[in-house]
Every structure is written in C-alpha cells, then in structure tokens.
Design a protein around this motif. Structure first.
Motif, PDB file in Angstrom:
ATOM      1  N   LYS A  47       5.028  11.360   5.779  1.00  0.00           N
ATOM      2  CA  LYS A  47       6.267  11.028   5.064  1.00  0.00           C
ATOM      3  C   LYS A  47       7.445  10.789   5.995  1.00  0.00           C
ATOM      4  CE  LYS A  47       6.052  14.629   2.338  1.00  0.00           C
ATOM      5  NZ  LYS A  47       6.456  15.602   1.293  1.00  0.00           N
ATOM      6  N   GLY A 107       7.200  10.329   9.570  1.00  0.00           N
ATOM      7  CA  GLY A 107       6.909   9.576  10.777  1.00  0.00           C
ATOM      8  C   GLY A 107       6.927  10.454  12.013  1.00  0.00           C
ATOM      9  N   ASP A 142       6.890   4.868  11.590  1.00  0.00           N
ATOM     10  CA  ASP A 142       7.905   5.194  10.594  1.00  0.00           C
ATOM     11  C   ASP A 142       7.387   6.046   9.446  1.00  0.00           C
ATOM     12  OD1 ASP A 142       9.779   3.734  12.009  1.00  0.00           O
ATOM     13  OD2 ASP A 142       9.358   1.880  10.925  1.00  0.00           O
ATOM     14  N   TRP A 158       5.204   6.779   5.784  1.00  0.00           N
ATOM     15  CA  TRP A 158       5.270   6.108   4.493  1.00  0.00           C
ATOM     16  C   TRP A 158       5.183   7.121   3.359  1.00  0.00           C
ATOM     17  CZ3 TRP A 158       0.860   4.541   7.596  1.00  0.00           C
ATOM     18  CH2 TRP A 158      -0.350   5.170   7.255  1.00  0.00           C
ATOM     19  N   ARG A 159       5.521   6.653   2.182  1.00  0.00           N
ATOM     20  CA  ARG A 159       5.433   7.475   0.978  1.00  0.00           C
ATOM     21  C   ARG A 159       3.970   7.656   0.599  1.00  0.00           C
ATOM     22  NH1 ARG A 159       4.335   6.559  -4.241  1.00  0.00           N
ATOM     23  NH2 ARG A 159       4.029   4.350  -3.771  1.00  0.00           N
ATOM     24  N   PHE A 209       0.205  -3.858   2.370  1.00  0.00           N
ATOM     25  CA  PHE A 209       0.828  -2.990   3.363  1.00  0.00           C
ATOM     26  C   PHE A 209       0.353  -3.343   4.775  1.00  0.00           C
ATOM     27  CE2 PHE A 209       0.874   0.904   5.901  1.00  0.00           C
ATOM     28  CZ  PHE A 209       2.166   1.362   5.715  1.00  0.00           C
ATOM     29  N   SER A 210      -0.954  -3.495   4.944  1.00  0.00           N
ATOM     30  CA  SER A 210      -1.501  -3.776   6.276  1.00  0.00           C
ATOM     31  C   SER A 210      -1.353  -5.230   6.679  1.00  0.00           C
ATOM     32  CB  SER A 210      -2.978  -3.371   6.322  1.00  0.00           C
ATOM     33  OG  SER A 210      -3.122  -1.971   6.144  1.00  0.00           O
ATOM     34  N   PRO A 229       0.086   4.474   0.693  1.00  0.00           N
ATOM     35  CA  PRO A 229       1.401   4.178   0.114  1.00  0.00           C
ATOM     36  C   PRO A 229       1.355   3.238  -1.088  1.00  0.00           C
ATOM     37  CG  PRO A 229       1.049   2.798   2.025  1.00  0.00           C
ATOM     38  CD  PRO A 229      -0.196   3.639   1.874  1.00  0.00           C
ATOM     39  N   TYR A 230       0.213   3.169  -1.777  1.00  0.00           N
ATOM     40  CA  TYR A 230       0.029   2.274  -2.919  1.00  0.00           C
ATOM     41  C   TYR A 230      -1.071   2.856  -3.793  1.00  0.00           C
ATOM     42  CZ  TYR A 230      -3.301   0.970   0.711  1.00  0.00           C
ATOM     43  OH  TYR A 230      -4.224   1.032   1.726  1.00  0.00           O
TER      44      TYR A 230
END
Length: 296
Positions: free
Chosen positions: A44, A46, A52, A54-55, A228-229, A262-263
């Motif tokens: 969350k 990083g 960074d 992610w959620r 995302f990727s 994150p999805y």
C-alpha cells in the motif's frame, strides 16, 4: 468476458461458457496474520522493493477471501509464502501446511531459503505432501546458484514438484533477477519443474526462451496483460505466436497474485480472454496446465 468493469460475479458464467469445471490458480497468497499485515503495508505504501505500491483490492478477512475464491470457481490454489531471511522458512511451511489442511481447495505449499538445514526441511515438506513451492529471488535477495541450494534443486527435480520462482525485475529491479541465474540452475537440473512468475515481465523474451528450452519450465500469467501491467510493461506482440504455442503445450499456467492485486480478480481472466488466442488456449491455461503441473 463481458463485465461491469470486470465483476467477479460473472466468472462462473464465463467458466461454463468455456466448458470448464473451475480454475486452477497457482499464484495465490495467504500468510500468517502478522506477516500479512507487514506485506500489505509495503504494497500500500511502496518502498525499495515495491516502487510506488498500490491499493489492494482484497484487503479482507481470511474467511471472506477464501469464500470469494470458492464463489468464483477457483477449485485449487496454494497459500504461497516465501522467506526473506534465514530462520523463517520452516515456520512458514508449518503454517502453510496447516492452512491447507483446514482450507478446502488449498494445495499444500512450502518455501525455502539458503541456510543450514534447508535440505532437511525441504525433504520433510515433500514427505508431508507439499505440492508446490515458492521462492522470491527479488525479496529474498539470494542467488539461486548458491551451494546451499544445490541439494534442494536436486530433490525437487527428482520429486517433480513445481517451484513458482519470482525471477524477474517486477515491480522493481533487485536481488538475483533475470533469466541467467535461474537459467544456470536449470542447466544443472534440466528436469526441474519451474513456473516463472509474472510471465517473466518485463524480461519476457529471455524467460520465454527458458520455457521453450526446458521440458518442465512454464510461465504463470500473474498480472500479465492486465491494464495495470500493460501501461508500464506491455507484452511484446512478437511473442504472441510463442504464447499461443506454449499455452497449448502445457507451458502457461494461470496465476493471479490474489489478494494483493489492484483490480478485481476477474480482470486477470478478461485480460487473458481479450488476447483472442482461442477457447482451447484458455481452457489449457486456466485448467488443464495447472492440473498437470501441480498434479491436482
């Protein structure tokens, strides 16, 4: 797969459309509570190994996560844990084995680290029925070629039990990543059954070459092809024919990284479907290849 922004509720219908009894996901994580809190904090917020961060889409209680997998039709999955320092692996193995015993559908899994006694506790894990191992060369920061692991690779090659190896530089470079370190292990143990995590992204090409070269090397789809990727590590179009061939020959297996994604989970499946490689490829990747690799 049509979705309302990739709703998990649509997964069972998608599976029925393919004629599949469910999913075999070989890259799922469940961890001891204290360790899980620390891992989630890194995801969350990083850090050096996360960029960074992610959620986390499924930052839920254990029971709710297990139930979501069941509802979607994930019939078999491991609770992949991995050690990042000496003295952790044996205790993690005890935890993951206990979790598998009390969780229907969970495959017995284990990990290892280059340290005194590693051959003994890996042998014990095999005796206790472990079906899949996980090592993370980036987080663990160790070289897979070290002498302490020579006996472990030999044991696993003889047993035919797969190892999910995070060997690429995603999310950030670090440790002994890239195709060469694990490739040298495979040269010494060509019968080793390995699943390269994340399709080897972003070093797709060299890891695809390993999968083509070694009979028991496969690639897992974890986070590959997702929005995302694709934004930062797009899959190269030149490898599409190889992706098709490898999937149909048993060398691509489904992985998700659930719950630390994150999805929604369904987006991983949507990302595979929109490759338009055919229903036979999807059936192989989402079920047949995983069954064969983990001997489910």
């Amino acid at each position: 797969m049509a979705t309302e922004r990739h709703s998990d509720a649509r997964v069972p219908d998608w599976l029925r459309g393919l004629g599949l009894p469910g999913l075999i996901d070989l890259h799922v994580h469940f961890l001891p509570a204290r360790m899980e809190r620390r891992v989630w904090h890194h995801f969350k917020h990083g850090g050096p190994l996360m960029g960074d961060g992610w959620r986390i889409a499924y930052e839920w209680p254990v029971e709710a996560r297990v139930e979501r997998l069941r509802e979607m039709g994930v019939r078999a999955y491991p609770a992949l844990a991995y050690a990042h320092k000496p003295g952790m692996a044996a205790d993690l193995n005890a935890w993951t084995l206990d979790f598998a015993r009390r969780t229907p559908g969970c495959l017995p899994s284990a990990t290892f680290y280059p340290e005194p006694g590693v051959v003994d506790y890996v042998r014990r894990a095999l005796d206790e029925g472990v079906k899949i191992f996980k090592v993370h060369l980036q987080v663990g920061g160790f070289d897979p070629r070290v002498p302490e692991l020579e006996g472990v690779w030999g044991l696993l090659a003889e047993a035919g039990v797969p190892v999910v190896v995070h060997a690429s530089s995603v999310p950030v470079p670090g440790g002994y990543v890239g195709a060469e370190p694990i490739g040298q292990v495979l040269r010494a143990h060509p019968g080793l059954r390995v699943a390269i995590a994340h399709l080897g992204m972003p070093e797709y090409g060299p890891f695809f070459e390993l999968a083509a070269r070694y009979e028991r090397v496969a690639l897992d789809t974890t986070m590959a092809f997702t929005d995302f990727s694709e934004r930062g590590m797009p899959f190269p179009a030149r490898l599409r024919p190889a992706l098709l061939d490898l999937g149909l020959s048993g060398k691509v297996v489904l992985g998700s990284d659930f719950p630390t994604i994150p999805y929604p989970y369904a987006h991983q499946l949507d990302a595979l479907a929109r490759l338009d490689l055919g229903d036979a490829w999807l059936r192989a990747v989402c079920w047949d290849n995983g069954v064969a690799m983990a001997m489910v």
